[in-house]
Motif scaffolding. Sequence first.
Motif, short mmCIF file in Angstrom:
data_model
loop_
_atom_site.label_atom_id
_atom_site.label_comp_id
_atom_site.label_asym_id
_atom_site.label_seq_id
_atom_site.Cartn_x
_atom_site.Cartn_y
_atom_site.Cartn_z
N TRP A 59 10.14 50.05 80.26
CA TRP A 59 11.19 50.83 80.46
C TRP A 59 12.41 50.77 79.67
O TRP A 59 12.89 51.71 78.98
CB TRP A 59 11.55 50.88 82.05
N ARG A 60 12.71 49.43 79.55
CA ARG A 60 13.96 49.27 78.57
C ARG A 60 13.83 49.61 77.12
O ARG A 60 14.60 50.30 76.46
CB ARG A 60 14.36 47.82 78.68
N GLU A 61 12.54 49.35 76.67
CA GLU A 61 12.04 49.66 75.24
C GLU A 61 11.91 51.41 74.93
O GLU A 61 12.60 52.02 74.06
CB GLU A 61 10.82 49.31 74.95
N LEU A 62 11.58 52.04 76.10
CA LEU A 62 11.52 53.36 75.97
C LEU A 62 12.97 54.17 76.19
O LEU A 62 13.09 55.04 75.51
CB LEU A 62 10.62 54.21 77.20
N LYS A 63 13.55 53.57 77.19
CA LYS A 63 15.04 53.98 77.29
C LYS A 63 16.04 53.78 75.83
O LYS A 63 16.42 54.75 75.42
CB LYS A 63 15.81 53.24 78.30
N GLU A 64 15.75 52.64 75.28
CA GLU A 64 16.41 52.45 73.99
C GLU A 64 16.07 53.19 72.99
O GLU A 64 16.47 53.67 72.24
CB GLU A 64 16.22 50.99 73.64
N THR A 65 14.59 53.49 72.80
CA THR A 65 14.12 54.47 71.78
C THR A 65 14.56 55.95 72.12
O THR A 65 14.88 56.79 71.19
CB THR A 65 12.47 54.57 72.00
N GLN A 68 18.08 56.09 70.99
CA GLN A 68 18.37 56.17 69.49
C GLN A 68 17.99 57.29 68.83
O GLN A 68 18.66 57.87 67.78
CB GLN A 68 17.22 54.96 68.92
N ARG A 69 16.85 58.11 69.44
CA ARG A 69 16.50 59.30 68.90
C ARG A 69 17.57 60.52 69.15
O ARG A 69 17.79 61.25 68.50
CB ARG A 69 15.16 59.95 69.40
N ALA A 70 18.15 60.51 70.38
CA ALA A 70 19.12 61.29 70.71
C ALA A 70 20.46 60.80 69.85
O ALA A 70 21.23 62.11 69.53
CB ALA A 70 19.72 61.20 72.12
N LEU A 72 20.50 59.97 66.66
CA LEU A 72 20.02 60.52 65.44
C LEU A 72 19.91 61.91 65.23
O LEU A 72 20.43 62.48 64.23
CB LEU A 72 18.39 60.01 65.00
N GLU A 73 19.56 62.48 66.37
CA GLU A 73 19.82 64.09 66.34
C GLU A 73 21.08 64.70 66.51
O GLU A 73 21.30 65.54 65.69
CB GLU A 73 18.86 64.74 67.63
N LYS A 74 21.95 63.72 67.11
CA LYS A 74 23.32 64.38 67.23
C LYS A 74 24.14 64.26 65.86
O LYS A 74 25.09 64.91 65.23
CB LYS A 74 24.09 63.40 68.08
N LYS A 75 23.67 63.10 64.96
CA LYS A 75 24.07 62.88 63.69
C LYS A 75 23.52 64.12 62.73
O LYS A 75 24.38 64.29 61.83
CB LYS A 75 23.67 61.58 63.22
N HIS A 76 22.35 64.66 62.94
CA HIS A 76 21.80 65.58 61.99
C HIS A 76 22.16 67.01 62.21
O HIS A 76 21.98 67.90 61.63
CB HIS A 76 20.47 65.58 62.03
N LEU A 77 22.88 67.27 63.53
CA LEU A 77 23.38 68.59 63.78
C LEU A 77 24.62 68.58 63.37
O LEU A 77 25.33 69.10 62.58
CB LEU A 77 23.62 68.64 65.47
#
Length: 77
Positions: A59-65, A68-70, A72-77
Amino acid sequence: MQITLCVCELYGGWMTFFPEWLVGSPNLNTESWLYFWVYLLFFNGLWVLIPGLLLWQSWRELKETHYQRAHLEKKHL
């Protein structure tokens, strides 16, 4: 894969011991301290503790992933 295996292990343990406890099975001997504390609680508790800890790790690893994706998506917007 780890989440699936842990959930299956916890479900299997539940389906093994709960019906025995529910019907008061004589095979589930809790009269002796050795059988109750050592065999039933300690050794079978490991089959609950270890999958539980691995589920928490997953659960911790999935939350961290996800974070991280969220990020990265904010940076690309």
